[in-house]
Motif scaffolding. Structure first.
Motif, PDB file in Angstrom:
ATOM      1  N   SER A 150       1.764   1.045  10.518  1.00 21.38           N
ATOM      2  CA  SER A 150       1.760   0.312   9.133  1.00 21.38           C
ATOM      3  C   SER A 150       0.341   0.064   8.635  1.00 21.38           C
ATOM      4  N   VAL A 151       0.127  -0.362   7.334  1.00 21.03           N
ATOM      5  CA  VAL A 151      -0.980  -0.015   6.410  1.00 21.03           C
ATOM      6  C   VAL A 151      -1.401  -1.505   5.805  1.00 21.03           C
ATOM      7  N   ILE A 152      -2.727  -1.723   5.586  1.00 15.81           N
ATOM      8  CA  ILE A 152      -3.054  -2.978   4.860  1.00 15.81           C
ATOM      9  C   ILE A 152      -3.769  -2.287   3.619  1.00 15.81           C
ATOM     10  N   VAL A 153      -3.383  -2.623   2.296  1.00 12.73           N
ATOM     11  CA  VAL A 153      -3.822  -2.106   1.253  1.00 12.73           C
ATOM     12  C   VAL A 153      -4.924  -3.001   0.398  1.00 12.73           C
ATOM     13  N   VAL A 154      -6.038  -2.729   0.521  1.00  9.74           N
ATOM     14  CA  VAL A 154      -6.947  -3.702  -0.225  1.00  9.74           C
ATOM     15  C   VAL A 154      -7.241  -3.558  -1.541  1.00  9.74           C
ATOM     16  N   ILE A 155      -7.222  -4.438  -2.385  1.00 15.01           N
ATOM     17  CA  ILE A 155      -7.467  -4.351  -3.854  1.00 15.01           C
ATOM     18  C   ILE A 155      -8.354  -5.384  -4.291  1.00 15.01           C
ATOM     19  N   ASP A 156      -9.229  -4.925  -5.186  1.00 12.28           N
ATOM     20  CA  ASP A 156     -10.600  -5.674  -5.875  1.00 12.28           C
ATOM     21  C   ASP A 156      -9.818  -6.698  -6.940  1.00 12.28           C
ATOM     22  N   VAL A 157     -10.252  -7.841  -6.844  1.00 13.47           N
ATOM     23  CA  VAL A 157      -9.596  -8.749  -7.630  1.00 13.47           C
ATOM     24  C   VAL A 157      -9.895  -8.575  -9.222  1.00 13.47           C
ATOM     25  N   ALA A 158     -11.229  -8.012  -9.497  1.00 13.99           N
ATOM     26  CA  ALA A 158     -11.694  -7.808 -10.737  1.00 13.99           C
ATOM     27  C   ALA A 158     -11.313  -6.324 -11.191  1.00 13.99           C
ATOM     28  N   LYS A 159     -11.165  -5.380 -10.402  1.00 13.83           N
ATOM     29  CA  LYS A 159     -10.868  -4.074 -10.986  1.00 13.83           C
ATOM     30  C   LYS A 159      -9.303  -3.564 -10.763  1.00 13.83           C
ATOM     31  N   GLY A 160      -8.520  -4.524  -9.815  1.00 13.28           N
ATOM     32  CA  GLY A 160      -7.150  -4.561  -9.755  1.00 13.28           C
ATOM     33  C   GLY A 160      -7.061  -2.981  -9.225  1.00 13.28           C
ATOM     34  N   VAL A 161      -5.681  -2.633  -9.677  1.00 13.43           N
ATOM     35  CA  VAL A 161      -5.317  -1.225  -8.908  1.00 13.43           C
ATOM     36  C   VAL A 161      -6.012  -0.152  -9.476  1.00 13.43           C
ATOM     37  N   GLU A 162      -6.724   0.605  -8.530  1.00 19.20           N
ATOM     38  CA  GLU A 162      -7.468   1.759  -8.947  1.00 19.20           C
ATOM     39  C   GLU A 162      -6.877   2.902  -8.750  1.00 19.20           C
ATOM     40  N   GLU A 163      -7.188   4.268  -9.020  1.00 15.88           N
ATOM     41  CA  GLU A 163      -6.700   5.572  -9.003  1.00 15.88           C
ATOM     42  C   GLU A 163      -6.613   5.931  -7.574  1.00 15.88           C
ATOM     43  N   GLN A 164      -7.553   5.704  -6.788  1.00  8.77           N
ATOM     44  CA  GLN A 164      -7.399   6.387  -5.350  1.00  8.77           C
ATOM     45  C   GLN A 164      -6.438   5.437  -4.607  1.00  8.77           C
ATOM     46  N   THR A 165      -6.275   4.138  -5.091  1.00  6.80           N
ATOM     47  CA  THR A 165      -5.049   3.481  -4.310  1.00  6.80           C
ATOM     48  C   THR A 165      -3.920   4.012  -4.659  1.00  6.80           C
ATOM     49  N   GLU A 166      -3.634   4.230  -5.910  1.00  6.11           N
ATOM     50  CA  GLU A 166      -2.201   4.544  -6.268  1.00  6.11           C
ATOM     51  C   GLU A 166      -1.892   5.878  -5.436  1.00  6.11           C
ATOM     52  N   LYS A 167      -2.765   7.013  -5.310  1.00 11.35           N
ATOM     53  CA  LYS A 167      -2.582   8.082  -4.424  1.00 11.35           C
ATOM     54  C   LYS A 167      -2.195   7.666  -2.950  1.00 11.35           C
ATOM     55  N   LEU A 168      -2.899   7.106  -2.482  1.00  7.48           N
ATOM     56  CA  LEU A 168      -2.719   6.699  -0.963  1.00  7.48           C
ATOM     57  C   LEU A 168      -1.267   5.922  -0.839  1.00  7.48           C
ATOM     58  N   VAL A 169      -1.051   5.036  -1.775  1.00  5.20           N
ATOM     59  CA  VAL A 169       0.057   4.329  -1.372  1.00  5.20           C
ATOM     60  C   VAL A 169       1.227   5.058  -1.685  1.00  5.20           C
ATOM     61  N   GLU A 170       1.198   6.267  -2.681  1.00  4.44           N
ATOM     62  CA  GLU A 170       2.177   7.158  -2.892  1.00  4.44           C
ATOM     63  C   GLU A 170       2.494   7.784  -1.671  1.00  4.44           C
ATOM     64  N   VAL A 171       1.530   8.348  -0.826  1.00  2.23           N
ATOM     65  CA  VAL A 171       1.636   8.685   0.321  1.00  2.23           C
ATOM     66  C   VAL A 171       2.470   7.891   1.423  1.00  2.23           C
ATOM     67  N   CYS A 172       1.992   6.549   1.356  1.00  2.00           N
ATOM     68  CA  CYS A 172       2.842   5.541   2.324  1.00  2.00           C
ATOM     69  C   CYS A 172       4.289   5.426   1.936  1.00  2.00           C
ATOM     70  N   ARG A 173       4.510   5.321   0.538  1.00  2.00           N
ATOM     71  CA  ARG A 173       5.860   5.183  -0.131  1.00  2.00           C
ATOM     72  C   ARG A 173       6.776   6.284   0.391  1.00  2.00           C
ATOM     73  N   MET A 174       6.362   7.565   0.165  1.00  2.00           N
ATOM     74  CA  MET A 174       6.852   8.841   0.621  1.00  2.00           C
ATOM     75  C   MET A 174       7.382   8.794   2.170  1.00  2.00           C
ATOM     76  N   ARG A 175       6.676   8.081   3.082  1.00  2.00           N
ATOM     77  CA  ARG A 175       6.848   7.885   4.390  1.00  2.00           C
ATOM     78  C   ARG A 175       7.538   6.602   4.972  1.00  2.00           C
ATOM     79  N   ASN A 176       7.648   5.566   3.784  1.00  2.00           N
ATOM     80  CA  ASN A 176       8.191   4.362   4.011  1.00  2.00           C
ATOM     81  C   ASN A 176       7.459   3.512   5.028  1.00  2.00           C
ATOM     82  N   ILE A 177       6.295   3.640   4.912  1.00  2.00           N
ATOM     83  CA  ILE A 177       5.080   2.950   5.851  1.00  2.00           C
ATOM     84  C   ILE A 177       5.079   1.685   5.596  1.00  2.00           C
TER      85      ILE A 177
END
Length: 529
Positions: A105-132
């Protein structure tokens, strides 16, 4: 049944985020709760003398970024937790993609001021593909940032996740009063002094009780009640099965630097996170509770200890028990190997273990037998689906800057490429070596490590390459392929495994080549068989 108990008490997860969202700091604070370290160090280079425990390579300490994935294990409330801390920097994305094959499983850390950033999007996509299964931690609430609801919307839209908050902030920045824990129905007040122990949590069974007004003041109490009502109205209730199937993501708020909201996250995580999961191999699905041992290499790291020239292969155990001094089959080489000193990790501290269980990560000393993706079993032929090499974005010639040290240079390049830091191509025409990387920062890391770990100096020369394409001819004997080899001789190279690669110098020339030689396929990924 000791074996089943051991599996059930393991949680192996990765922490992913965009650089600077506070991932390494969160890792440190989790270790602090596990009683594994006495004092946590943040990654910022100037503030704290003590560097972060999980950043053990010299260049990480200088730059204040994490470049290698480190493995940390600790016990918490009878649960054995294995954390894989991954580099957030996009130049090291491949290392992170590989690590994601080894987590449950995975914990995704997001910065409250910057919100969702580009690298987070890519990594989450990989997790979504594998249903992690993913838990989201919104960090740095002690600073001014985006409104909580705005952030939740952004996570839903940009990351395409279905979220449900399990804790909710009371104010933020200067106004930050604390966190209401929806999961356990209590309030945790923030004192803003991270050197003190965590403030006690206060049980609140009824959100409308006047107790809350006394604790946080009338205005904050009213706002909190309204917001919690909204949360209840908008977001679905937490459902563990949906979470485990990767269809629902719980969200927590906190401030890792101030140690705030981290314990709530950890307590809930231990409760809901999956134990080791079954894994697909090319042959069949392998379940953790099978008696026979199987595992795979997801990372290789040279020179973990600069005093000893050693390479460690990191193995994720998928099924059965891994025992010290027992011969296991190295599937790709088809030979039996046994390991007298398998290591378990605690950042840079390692200790020898006799038995490891599914979910654990073990480091094996390696003299060059392992490649990323290799499988070890008790005899069964199993190949876990590996992670391919992607076409690099940057290409440079590598030159030897000290002719007396050419042996050290080639050994160094060889070992760093085995680790997957970058890819090596050897030109067919003149045997010159070309290094391809995902990000430009890796060239510095390679240069630095060659000099400090192997005593070799190198220089780079730019090379104009648009993409590296793995060549896949329909029939290697036909005239068209022979013509291609002759005409494109200047642009052909072999990768580390001896596969032929076409280094196209522009998108246009690649298109023309594809049109001219229709019977040859060009792949951007090395695993196309």
């Amino acid at each position: 049944m000791k074996f089943t108990e051991e599996i059930n008490r393991r949680r192996t997860f990765g922490i992913i985020s965009h650089p600077d969202a506070g991932k390494t700091t969160l890792t440190e604070k989790l270790l602090l709760f596990g009683g594994a370290i006495q004092e946590a160090g943040a990654v910022k280079s100037n503030k704290i003398k003590k560097g972060a425990t999980s950043d053990f390579m010299e260049i990480e300490r200088q730059r204040g970024i994490s470049v290698a994935t480190s493995v940390l294990a600790f016990e918490y409330n009878g649960i054995k937790i294995n954390i894989l801390d991954t580099p957030g920097h996009k130049d090291f994305a491949e290392d992170t993609y590989r690590t994601l094959t080894a987590v449950d499983s995975v914990i995704v850390v997001i910065d409250v001021a910057k919100g969702v950033e580009e690298q987070t999007e890519k990594l989450v996509e990989v997790c979504r593909m594998r249903n992690i299964p993913m838990i989201v931690f919104i960090n740095k609430l002690d600073r001014e940032g985006k409104d909580a609801f705005e952030l939740l919307d952004e996570i839903e839209q940009k990351l395409k996740l279905k979220v449900t908050p399990l804790s909710f902030p009371i104010g933020m920045g200067y106004e930050f009063k604390g966190i209401y824990n929806i999961w356990e129905q209590n309030i945790n007040l923030f004192s803003g002094d991270n050197r003190k122990n965590i403030e006690e949590t206060i049980e609140i069974s009824d959100i409308n009780s006047t107790e809350i007004n006394k604790l946080i003041g009338d205005n904050s109490a009213e706002t909190l009640r309204e917001e919690l009502e909204l949360v209840e109205g908008i977001y679905p209730d937490f459902d563990r099965d949906e979470y485990l199937n990767g269809q629902l993501q719980p969200v927590f708020f906190g401030s890792a630097l101030n140690n705030f909201g981290v314990r709530e996250l950890l307590d809930c995580f231990v409760d809901i996170a999956p134990k080791p999961r079954a894994k697909n191999s090319e042959e069949r699905l392998v379940k953790p509770d099978e008696k026979q041992f199987t595992g795979f290499v997801f990372k290789i790291h040279a020179n973990m200890d600069p005093k000893h020239r050693d390479r460690l292969a990191f193995i994720k155990i998928v099924s059965g028990e891994f025992k010290r001094n027992t011969p296991y089959l190295h599937v790709r080489n088809n030979k039996k190997m046994k390991f007298s000193s398998p290591n378990a990790f605690f950042a840079e501290k390692k200790e020898i273990v006799d038995v490891s269980y599914p979910g654990d990560i073990v480091g094996l000393h390696d003299t060059g037998n392992f490649k990323i993706g290799d499988t070890l079993t008790e005899g069964e032929i199993i190949n876990y689906k590996g992670i391919p090499s992607f076409s690099p974005e940057h290409f440079r010639y590598i030159n030897n800057a000290d002719p007396l040290k050419s042996k050290q240079l080639y050994k160094g390049i060889d070992q760093l490429m085995d680790e997957g830091v970058a890819q090596l191509f050897t030109l067919e025409l003149n045997g010159r070596k070309v290094i391809g990387t995902v990000g430009a920062l890796q060239y510095e890391v390679i240069q630095y490590r060659l000099e400090h770990e192997y005593g070799a100096k190198c220089t780079y020369e730019n090379l104009n390459v648009y993409k590296a394409c793995w060549v896949d001819p329909e029939d290697p004997k036909n005239d068209e392929y022979k013509d291609f080899l002759r005409v494109k001789q200047r642009f052909l190279a072999k990768d580390k495994h001896g596969q032929l690669v076409f280094l196209a110098d522009s998108a246009f020339s690649l298109q023309m080549t594809e049109q001219k030689y229709p019977s040859i396929k060009f792949h951007y990924v090395s695993e196309f068989k």
